[in-house]
Write an enzyme that holds these catalytic residues in place. Structure first.
Site, mmCIF file in Angstrom:
data_model
loop_
_atom_site.group_PDB
_atom_site.id
_atom_site.type_symbol
_atom_site.label_atom_id
_atom_site.label_comp_id
_atom_site.label_asym_id
_atom_site.label_seq_id
_atom_site.Cartn_x
_atom_site.Cartn_y
_atom_site.Cartn_z
ATOM 1 C CE LYS A 97 -4.509 0.855 0.188
ATOM 2 N NZ LYS A 97 -5.554 0.095 -0.540
ATOM 3 C CG ASP A 132 -7.070 3.430 -1.248
ATOM 4 O OD1 ASP A 132 -7.239 4.175 -0.270
ATOM 5 O OD2 ASP A 132 -7.408 2.234 -1.256
ATOM 6 C CB THR A 167 -15.088 -2.285 -5.627
ATOM 7 O OG1 THR A 167 -13.790 -2.170 -6.219
ATOM 8 C CG2 THR A 167 -14.946 -2.375 -4.117
ATOM 9 N N GLY A 199 -19.762 7.261 -1.674
ATOM 10 C CA GLY A 199 -18.768 7.552 -2.693
ATOM 11 C C GLY A 199 -18.996 6.680 -3.910
ATOM 12 C CE LYS A 200 -13.820 6.652 -7.023
ATOM 13 N NZ LYS A 200 -12.513 6.671 -7.743
ATOM 14 C CB ALA A 274 -17.029 -1.147 -0.101
#
Length: 361
Positions: A97, A132, A167, A199-200, A274
């Site tokens: 990450k 991210d 996702t 969000g998305k 998520a």
């Protein structure tokens, strides 16, 4: 200026098919690299937790951390989480990450992203970056012009584009598997699902839930995100999804929302969302279990984006990748089966599956 701290994990032998070797989260990171670029103001950290299964892949989080210590804590936790996610998803990638310290609204520009790309390239392919929180596919286009190790770029730039839909699809499939465990059916039709964070990914999840016949309750700190959902879908708004009457709680914002306190207040029978690192402390899953609440481990449910960008790495076409994401339903079902067989929590069962794969690599 780049500073690298290296460590070598002890990958002791596995003890039986699902025996516990040393937990991946207890193993030291292979490499943690701090980088500063005086010209652009870039301050970034890359944490490579494990390359046992392949190069470490993980997104780049661009966030206004209070200080470097907070950023370091986040990148360390997120990177070992990526090790588990890749291992349990069956992809041949390790866990890593990156974080960029700053406010993406004011600090992000092409020059800084280019400097970040050069930093990623300097790691020689041990780390592959993606998007991210605070970064998006268009940013990866800029980064990708300066490194061969960036995925999740726009379709026009040769990437697979926005990973949010896949996702969300993975979360939805995991939620269906959870619904079968809790209610004996693989649909959310007629169930009330509280989606926290629009969000998305949260937006795409609402779309899937409404299409399946679920009743949706939503919350977000951004009024514009709430307004967008209300304009397009039949949904109710709550100040707090946790405190609502939702039968399913779907945390899709930042992590740590499941604390001992919120776990004790929750009315939901199923938690599946998520967000990364949903449990503020590991003991929260035990509290949920004692109250009869089933938790789908976050790194299992939200693996769709990783599977998508892994498809870029191995050259798989879109239909193959979508099939792999839909199989999150099967993997979640396997985790519940192992949980029941061994008498452990779903989180412990998922960890054992991931650890077994790492230990046999």
């Amino acid at each position: 200026m780049t500073t690298s701290i290296a460590a070598h994990p002890d990958t002791g032998p596995a003890s039986g098919v699902f025996g516990r070797s040393r937990r991946l989260t207890d193993r030291p990171h292979e490499q943690v690299v701090f980088h500063q670029d005086a010209e652009t103001g870039l301050r970034a950290i890359v944490a490579i937790h494990s390359t046992a299964l392949g190069p470490a892949l993980g997104g780049t989080r661009f966030y206004p951390y209070a200080d470097e210590a907070t950023a370091l804590e986040d990148v360390l936790r997120l990177s070992w989480g990526m090790t588990y996610k890749a291992a349990v998803s069956g992809v041949d990638l390790g866990g890593g990450k990156a974080v960029i310290i700053g406010d993406p609204k004011t600090d992000k520009n092409d020059e800084l992203l280019a400097a970040y790309g050069r930093f990623v390239e300097s790691l020689g392919g041990r780390y592959i970056t993606a998007a991210d929180v605070g970064t998006r596919a268009e940013d990866l286009d800029v980064v990708g012009r300066h490194t061969a190790h960036a995925v999740g770029r726009t379709v026009a730039a040769g990437g697979s584009g926005d990973s949010s839909p896949l996702t969300a699809l993975g979360v939805f499939q995991a939620m269906r598997a959870g619904a079968r465990t809790v209610w004996g059916e693989t649909t959310l039709a007629g169930r009330t699902v509280g989606v926290e964070g629009l969000g998305k990914v949260g937006y795409e999840l609402v779309k899937l839930l409404v299409a399946d016949g679920a009743e949706v309750i939503v919350s977000d700190v951004n009024p514009a995100a709430v307004a967008r959902v209300l304009d397009e879908f039949p949904a109710q708004v709550a100040d707090s999804v946790v405190a609502s009457s939702a039968e399913v709680y779907a945390p899709c914002a930042l992590g740590g929302t499941l604390t001992p306190s919120t776990a004790s207040l929750l009315d939901a029978r199923l938690v599946c969302g998520a967000a990364n690192n949903q449990l503020a402390v590991p003991e929260v899953e035990n509290i949920l279990g004692e109250r009869g609440i089933v938790w789908v481990p976050d790194y299992v449910a939200n693996a769709g984006g990783l599977i998508q960008v892994a498809g870029e790495v191995d050259g798989s076409d879109a239909e193959v990748v979508r099939g792999r994401v839909e199989s999150i339903f099967d993997r979640t079902t396997e985790i519940f089966d192992v949980s029941g067989t061994l008498g452990v929590t779903p989180g412990a069962a998922a960890n054992r599956i991931a650890e077994r794969r790492i230990d046999t690599a």
